[in-house]
Design a protein around this motif. Structure first.
Motif, PDB file in Angstrom:
ATOM      1  N   THR A  41      -9.895   3.297  -1.441  1.00 40.00           N
ATOM      2  CA  THR A  41     -10.768   2.351  -2.145  1.00 40.00           C
ATOM      3  C   THR A  41      -9.997   1.243  -2.860  1.00 40.00           C
ATOM      4  N   ILE A  42      -8.674   1.264  -2.754  1.00 43.08           N
ATOM      5  CA  ILE A  42      -7.848   0.314  -3.509  1.00 43.08           C
ATOM      6  C   ILE A  42      -7.640  -0.970  -2.716  1.00 43.08           C
ATOM      7  N   SER A  43      -7.881  -2.104  -3.377  1.00 44.18           N
ATOM      8  CA  SER A  43      -7.573  -3.413  -2.798  1.00 44.18           C
ATOM      9  C   SER A  43      -6.130  -3.742  -3.182  1.00 44.18           C
ATOM     10  N   TRP A  44      -5.202  -3.443  -2.294  1.00 44.00           N
ATOM     11  CA  TRP A  44      -3.779  -3.567  -2.605  1.00 44.00           C
ATOM     12  C   TRP A  44      -3.370  -5.005  -2.924  1.00 44.00           C
ATOM     13  N   ASP A  45      -4.058  -5.986  -2.337  1.00 39.72           N
ATOM     14  CA  ASP A  45      -3.727  -7.390  -2.607  1.00 39.72           C
ATOM     15  C   ASP A  45      -4.034  -7.780  -4.051  1.00 39.72           C
ATOM     16  N   ASP A  46      -4.971  -7.086  -4.677  1.00 41.99           N
ATOM     17  CA  ASP A  46      -5.355  -7.376  -6.061  1.00 41.99           C
ATOM     18  C   ASP A  46      -4.805  -6.335  -7.036  1.00 41.99           C
ATOM     19  N   GLY A  95      -7.256  -0.588 -16.439  1.00 44.62           N
ATOM     20  CA  GLY A  95      -8.033  -1.651 -15.813  1.00 44.62           C
ATOM     21  C   GLY A  95      -7.405  -3.024 -15.888  1.00 44.62           C
ATOM     22  N   CYS A  96      -6.142  -3.105 -16.172  1.00 42.22           N
ATOM     23  CA  CYS A  96      -5.464  -4.387 -16.365  1.00 42.22           C
ATOM     24  C   CYS A  96      -5.525  -5.292 -15.137  1.00 42.22           C
ATOM     25  N   ASN A  97      -5.443  -4.713 -13.924  1.00 43.43           N
ATOM     26  CA  ASN A  97      -5.478  -5.528 -12.707  1.00 43.43           C
ATOM     27  C   ASN A  97      -6.755  -6.368 -12.647  1.00 43.43           C
ATOM     28  N   ALA A  98      -7.876  -5.756 -12.978  1.00 44.99           N
ATOM     29  CA  ALA A  98      -9.154  -6.478 -12.967  1.00 44.99           C
ATOM     30  C   ALA A  98      -9.257  -7.427 -14.154  1.00 44.99           C
ATOM     31  N   SER A 113       0.849  -1.187   0.000  1.00 44.01           N
ATOM     32  CA  SER A 113       0.000   0.000   0.000  1.00 44.01           C
ATOM     33  C   SER A 113       0.888   1.243   0.000  1.00 44.01           C
ATOM     34  N   LEU A 114       0.418   2.269  -0.684  1.00 43.68           N
ATOM     35  CA  LEU A 114       1.199   3.487  -0.861  1.00 43.68           C
ATOM     36  C   LEU A 114       0.489   4.688  -0.259  1.00 43.68           C
ATOM     37  N   THR A 115       1.259   5.686   0.092  1.00 45.38           N
ATOM     38  CA  THR A 115       0.722   6.969   0.536  1.00 45.38           C
ATOM     39  C   THR A 115       0.875   7.966  -0.610  1.00 45.38           C
ATOM     40  N   HIS A 116       0.211   9.086  -0.503  1.00 52.82           N
ATOM     41  CA  HIS A 116       0.365  10.121  -1.522  1.00 52.82           C
ATOM     42  C   HIS A 116       1.810  10.610  -1.587  1.00 52.82           C
ATOM     43  N   ALA A 117       2.474  10.714  -0.437  1.00 51.38           N
ATOM     44  CA  ALA A 117       3.878  11.159  -0.423  1.00 51.38           C
ATOM     45  C   ALA A 117       4.771  10.139  -1.133  1.00 51.38           C
ATOM     46  N   ALA A 118       4.522   8.851  -0.900  1.00 48.52           N
ATOM     47  CA  ALA A 118       5.321   7.810  -1.565  1.00 48.52           C
ATOM     48  C   ALA A 118       5.090   7.828  -3.075  1.00 48.52           C
ATOM     49  N   ILE A 119       3.863   8.073  -3.484  1.00 50.08           N
ATOM     50  CA  ILE A 119       3.554   8.141  -4.920  1.00 50.08           C
ATOM     51  C   ILE A 119       4.289   9.319  -5.546  1.00 50.08           C
TER      52      ILE A 119
END
Length: 167
Positions: free
Chosen positions: A31-36, A119-122, A3-9
């Protein structure tokens, strides 16, 4: 993906100026499912022709800023170079990334076709059709999805490494 923070991004971008990083509109992270998520990709809400991708390379987030041309004329079918999904009919766009470092400052860039909405992850995780799997066995379905995920990771990683390459 971690999982990322805005600062890390903001700190991850390798091919963007300080001004471009500061002005980038970042996604809603809750809202991001980091595992997926194999890569974090989004389009800038303020600049329709700008997109961003952050992937993990050797445990470190690496961000790439893309631009795309405004579409003119009829829609053409194309295959995303990253997810290579032949069933999903998502729009695909030619995204161009300035190279990192001196080559990018001289104007060197590379491009690839990617799903317009990233949308590649999905797409790689969608339930495969019987034709794609070749059998009704659950283990074959799971193996196919894992091959898709592995392929997405490999192709997106390879592209970002090419953006990083200074020769």
């Amino acid at each position: 993906m971690l999982s990322l923070t805005h600062a890390a991004i903001r700190g991850s971008f390798i091919n963007a100026s300080r001004r471009e990083i500061r002005e980038a509109t970042l996604p809603e992270l809750t809202t991001i499912s980091w595992d997926d998520t194999d890569f974090l990709g989004w389009r800038d809400r303020k600049k329709d022709n700008t997109g961003y991708v952050v992937i993990e390379i050797d445990g470190t987030p690496v961000g790439v800023r893309f631009t795309t041309a405004e579409r003119k004329g009829p829609r053409r079918r194309a295959l995303c170079a990253w997810c290579q999904d032949v069933v999903v009919e998502d729009d695909v766009a030619m995204y161009v990334a300035r190279r990192a470092g001196a080559p990018g400052r001289k104007g060197d860039s590379i491009g690839t076709l990617i799903c317009s909405d990233f949308g590649c992850n999905a797409n790689v995780r969608r339930k495969p059709t019987l034709t794609e799997v070749g059998s009704g066995a659950e283990e074959d379905r799971i193996a196919l999805i894992q091959r898709r995920i592995d392929g997405l990771r490999l192709r997106s990683d390879d592209f970002v490494r090419r953006v990083l390459a200074t020769r």
